[in-house]
Design a protein around this motif. Structure first.
Motif, PDB file in Angstrom:
ATOM      1  N   ARG A 121       0.836  -1.205   0.000  1.00  9.56           N
ATOM      2  CA  ARG A 121       0.000   0.000   0.000  1.00  9.56           C
ATOM      3  C   ARG A 121       0.874   1.259   0.000  1.00  9.56           C
ATOM      4  NH1 ARG A 121      -5.240  -0.192   1.576  1.00  9.56           N
ATOM      5  NH2 ARG A 121      -5.213   1.837   0.549  1.00  9.56           N
ATOM      6  N   ARG A 122       1.964   1.203   0.735  1.00 10.35           N
ATOM      7  CA  ARG A 122       2.866   2.352   0.819  1.00 10.35           C
ATOM      8  C   ARG A 122       3.525   2.622  -0.535  1.00 10.35           C
ATOM      9  NH1 ARG A 122       7.512   2.408   5.370  1.00 10.35           N
ATOM     10  NH2 ARG A 122       8.213   0.634   4.132  1.00 10.35           N
ATOM     11  N   GLN A 123       3.857   1.542  -1.250  1.00 13.06           N
ATOM     12  CA  GLN A 123       4.492   1.701  -2.552  1.00 13.06           C
ATOM     13  C   GLN A 123       3.577   2.408  -3.533  1.00 13.06           C
ATOM     14  OE1 GLN A 123       7.311   1.605  -3.633  1.00 13.06           O
ATOM     15  NE2 GLN A 123       7.535   0.786  -5.695  1.00 13.06           N
ATOM     16  N   ALA A 124       2.281   2.114  -3.483  1.00  9.77           N
ATOM     17  CA  ALA A 124       1.326   2.782  -4.376  1.00  9.77           C
ATOM     18  C   ALA A 124       1.328   4.288  -4.139  1.00  9.77           C
ATOM     19  CB  ALA A 124      -0.071   2.210  -4.167  1.00  9.77           C
ATOM     20  N   VAL A 133      -2.104   5.436 -11.506  1.00  9.79           N
ATOM     21  CA  VAL A 133      -1.310   4.613 -10.589  1.00  9.79           C
ATOM     22  C   VAL A 133      -1.820   3.175 -10.564  1.00  9.79           C
ATOM     23  CG1 VAL A 133      -0.629   4.285  -8.175  1.00  9.79           C
ATOM     24  CG2 VAL A 133      -0.625   6.580  -9.177  1.00  9.79           C
ATOM     25  N   ALA A 134      -3.141   3.013 -10.551  1.00  4.82           N
ATOM     26  CA  ALA A 134      -3.715   1.668 -10.550  1.00  4.82           C
ATOM     27  C   ALA A 134      -3.278   0.889 -11.778  1.00  4.82           C
ATOM     28  CB  ALA A 134      -5.239   1.746 -10.474  1.00  4.82           C
ATOM     29  N   ARG A 135      -3.285   1.549 -12.930  1.00  3.90           N
ATOM     30  CA  ARG A 135      -2.869   0.871 -14.159  1.00  3.90           C
ATOM     31  C   ARG A 135      -1.367   0.578 -14.145  1.00  3.90           C
ATOM     32  NH1 ARG A 135      -6.910  -1.311 -15.249  1.00  3.90           N
ATOM     33  NH2 ARG A 135      -8.009  -1.317 -17.236  1.00  3.90           N
ATOM     34  N   LEU A 136      -0.574   1.486 -13.624  1.00  4.12           N
ATOM     35  CA  LEU A 136       0.869   1.253 -13.554  1.00  4.12           C
ATOM     36  C   LEU A 136       1.194   0.019 -12.716  1.00  4.12           C
ATOM     37  CD1 LEU A 136       2.482   4.797 -13.119  1.00  4.12           C
ATOM     38  CD2 LEU A 136       3.049   3.112 -14.884  1.00  4.12           C
ATOM     39  N   LEU A 137       0.463  -0.176 -11.630  1.00  7.62           N
ATOM     40  CA  LEU A 137       0.751  -1.256 -10.697  1.00  7.62           C
ATOM     41  C   LEU A 137      -0.082  -2.504 -10.960  1.00  7.62           C
ATOM     42  CD1 LEU A 137       1.095   0.801  -7.387  1.00  7.62           C
ATOM     43  CD2 LEU A 137       2.910  -0.061  -8.890  1.00  7.62           C
ATOM     44  N   VAL A 190      -9.248   1.291  -7.924  1.00  3.31           N
ATOM     45  CA  VAL A 190      -8.523   2.522  -7.596  1.00  3.31           C
ATOM     46  C   VAL A 190      -8.461   2.766  -6.090  1.00  3.31           C
ATOM     47  CG1 VAL A 190      -8.976   3.667  -9.795  1.00  3.31           C
ATOM     48  CG2 VAL A 190     -10.612   3.930  -7.917  1.00  3.31           C
ATOM     49  N   ARG A 191      -9.346   2.161  -5.320  1.00  2.53           N
ATOM     50  CA  ARG A 191      -9.314   2.342  -3.864  1.00  2.53           C
ATOM     51  C   ARG A 191      -8.057   1.738  -3.249  1.00  2.53           C
ATOM     52  NH1 ARG A 191     -13.871   1.879  -6.101  1.00  2.53           N
ATOM     53  NH2 ARG A 191     -15.741   3.052  -5.488  1.00  2.53           N
ATOM     54  N   ALA A 211      -5.165   6.668  -0.501  1.00  2.00           N
ATOM     55  CA  ALA A 211      -4.953   6.591   0.944  1.00  2.00           C
ATOM     56  C   ALA A 211      -6.273   6.543   1.709  1.00  2.00           C
ATOM     57  CB  ALA A 211      -4.107   7.773   1.410  1.00  2.00           C
ATOM     58  N   PHE A 212      -7.148   7.487   1.433  1.00  2.67           N
ATOM     59  CA  PHE A 212      -8.418   7.579   2.159  1.00  2.67           C
ATOM     60  C   PHE A 212      -9.542   7.814   1.142  1.00  2.67           C
ATOM     61  CE2 PHE A 212      -4.992   9.278   4.838  1.00  2.67           C
ATOM     62  CZ  PHE A 212      -5.056   8.376   5.909  1.00  2.67           C
ATOM     63  N   PRO A 213      -9.967   6.778   0.439  1.00  3.21           N
ATOM     64  CA  PRO A 213     -10.918   6.962  -0.657  1.00  3.21           C
ATOM     65  C   PRO A 213     -12.287   7.444  -0.183  1.00  3.21           C
ATOM     66  CG  PRO A 213     -10.570   4.630  -0.219  1.00  3.21           C
ATOM     67  CD  PRO A 213      -9.559   5.372   0.584  1.00  3.21           C
ATOM     68  N   ARG A 214     -12.916   8.220  -1.063  1.00  4.45           N
ATOM     69  CA  ARG A 214     -14.279   8.693  -0.855  1.00  4.45           C
ATOM     70  C   ARG A 214     -15.122   8.188  -2.023  1.00  4.45           C
ATOM     71  NH1 ARG A 214     -12.586   8.930   3.375  1.00  4.45           N
ATOM     72  NH2 ARG A 214     -12.220  10.725   4.741  1.00  4.45           N
ATOM     73  N   ASP A 215     -16.213   7.492  -1.686  1.00  3.13           N
ATOM     74  CA  ASP A 215     -17.092   6.976  -2.718  1.00  3.13           C
ATOM     75  C   ASP A 215     -18.528   6.976  -2.210  1.00  3.13           C
ATOM     76  OD1 ASP A 215     -17.319   4.728  -1.025  1.00  3.13           O
ATOM     77  OD2 ASP A 215     -15.755   3.642  -2.109  1.00  3.13           O
ATOM     78  N   LEU A 216     -19.401   6.265  -2.882  1.00  4.93           N
ATOM     79  CA  LEU A 216     -20.821   6.267  -2.495  1.00  4.93           C
ATOM     80  C   LEU A 216     -21.032   5.836  -1.047  1.00  4.93           C
ATOM     81  CD1 LEU A 216     -22.773   4.725  -5.529  1.00  4.93           C
ATOM     82  CD2 LEU A 216     -23.189   6.927  -4.443  1.00  4.93           C
ATOM     83  N   HIS A 217     -20.164   4.977  -0.549  1.00  5.59           N
ATOM     84  CA  HIS A 217     -20.408   4.389   0.768  1.00  5.59           C
ATOM     85  C   HIS A 217     -19.408   4.838   1.833  1.00  5.59           C
ATOM     86  CE1 HIS A 217     -22.990   1.760  -1.556  1.00  5.59           C
ATOM     87  NE2 HIS A 217     -21.969   1.413  -2.305  1.00  5.59           N
TER      88      HIS A 217
END
Length: 417
Positions: free
Chosen positions: A124-127, A393-397, A402-403, A407-413
């Motif tokens: 997670r830190r590497q991302a 970043v998601a595609r690179l890794l 994308v979550r 670090a602290f995602p915001r979405d519908l929930h």
């Protein structure tokens, strides 16, 4: 004694040093016990006594003064011996999951609920390191091309840019909105600096519960004046991506794809034909994007592909039409490994064209007065783009959601932590 980092230990072989970090793992074997300390740069191995090892708990913060001793089996070829350990912050509660394993076994919702802990895991830190490096490369590339960094408001008084998908707030008793994009502001700033960029959050109240959508994400925006058309914008973006990939490879030490000097480009109509879309199809679906990404890889050995000439009805009112085919736009998307990560294009730059475009869209002029002033007072032909950092970043890794790179995602929930 001054603290050094784990990556510096080899240079201090034979010396007494001080390191500090988190207890990554305690390994108690029959004849020896190891304390693995994690700091911002890596891991250090400390030889400890059995009794001392049993008193230490994972994720406690410790300071270690010890001798650096050569050891081929240890991380980095050295280990710390004869330690004096001081606990700076002890963990006395059970951890919700283990952080020393190569992969996090906890479900993604559990990881996100305990972000303060899960983000410490190397994966997670590497991302987050990749995201930081990509942003640094973006800034470096654009400053070298005479762009000036700007900072635009994230609270705005109108929701006019793209309709209902906005977050409304109470702004001192009157309605306000969280900005969906710095688009209007970066265009106006072209009239100040000619070339501008911004790295910042944008907010989209789209009811989309998918692996590629967030309610708040980081946008890498740029806008440039005195262009001939959208192809000038694409050329600048291509150069910028090359620097970004090189910076990620250097700073985050991950493999990055080659950015061709000229990324393959296909028209919207041609793209639909390539992916076998039925006659009359009016949009690029995620499945079509993936198919086009495969085509670009096989036919052009490119992980990237531009799609140009989207129908005007699919683009915002400020998009410049193709002079040769006004029903199509001088707009583009950039797909990376089958996912759209960039939207851009040439914009209108004459006041009268904006008046006509807003009238055609059935929009009143009044809400746009501050924006239109820039064009009333003179604006050069211009265009720009916006990169979605988390998608990149998601595609690179090679991460599906994308979550996992946020670090602290915001979405519908999710609105916490």
């Amino acid at each position: 004694m001054q603290r050094i980092l784990s990556t510096e230990l080899r240079a201090w072989t034979g010396e007494v040093v001080t390191i500090a970090g988190w207890v990554h793992r305690v390994r108690v074997l029959k004849s020896v016990a190891f304390l693995i300390v994690r700091d911002a740069e890596g891991l250090a191995q400390v030889i400890v006594g059995h009794e001392q090892a049993r008193e230490l708990t994972e994720e406690s913060v410790v300071e270690v003064e010890a001798t650096v001793t050569a050891s081929e089996q240890a991380p980095g070829g050295v280990e710390l011996t004869s330690p004096r350990i001081r606990v700076l912050s002890a963990v006395d509660v059970p951890l919700p999951f283990e952080t020393h394993r190569p992969a996090l076994s906890a479900s993604l919702p559990t990881q996100l609920d305990h972000a303060a802990l899960s983000l410490r895991h190397p994966v997670r830190r590497q991302a987050l390191r990749v995201a930081a490096a990509a942003s640094a490369g973006f800034r470096t590339a654009l400053e070298a091309q005479r762009f000036v960094e700007i900072h635009t408001p994230k609270i705005v008084g109108s929701s006019t840019e793209s309709g209902a998908d906005v977050f409304r707030i109470d702004y001192f008793g009157r309605p306000g909105y969280l900005a969906q994009s710095p688009q209007f502001y970066k265009q106006l700033m072209v009239g100040v600096f000619e070339r501008v960029f911004e790295i910042g959050p944008v907010f989209r109240a789209e009811p989309s519960d998918t692996a590629r959508h967030l309610a708040q994400y980081t946008s890498l925006d740029a806008e440039m004046g005195f262009v001939t058309d959208h192809r000038d914008v694409m050329a600048t973006l291509t150069r910028t991506l090359g620097v970004m990939m090189a910076t990620v490879a250097e700073r985050a030490r991950v493999e990055t794809p080659k950015v061709p000097s000229e990324i393959p480009s296909v028209s919207f109509a041609e793209a639909l034909r390539i992916v076998g879309a039925p006659a009359g199809e009016g949009d690029m679906t995620p499945a079509y994007e993936r198919a086009l990404g495969e085509w670009a890889r096989h036919e052009h050995d490119s992980e990237f592909v531009y799609v140009t000439g989207y129908p005007m009805r699919k683009r915002p009112f400020y998009t410049h039409p193709d002079p040769a085919a006004p029903e199509h736009s001088n707009g583009f998307d950039l797909l990376f490994r089958g996912l759209e990560i960039v939207t851009g294009g040439q914009r209108l730059h004459r006041y009268e064209d904006y008046v006509a475009a807003l009238a055609a869209a059935g929009e009143p002029l009044e809400p746009y007065e501050g924006y239109l002033d820039g064009f009333r007072y003179g604006m050069p032909p211009h265009g720009g783009w916006a990169i979605g950092l988390e998608r990149l970043v998601a595609r690179l890794l090679g991460v599906a959601n994308v979550r996992e790179v946020t670090a602290f995602p915001r979405d519908l929930h999710r609105i916490a932590p």
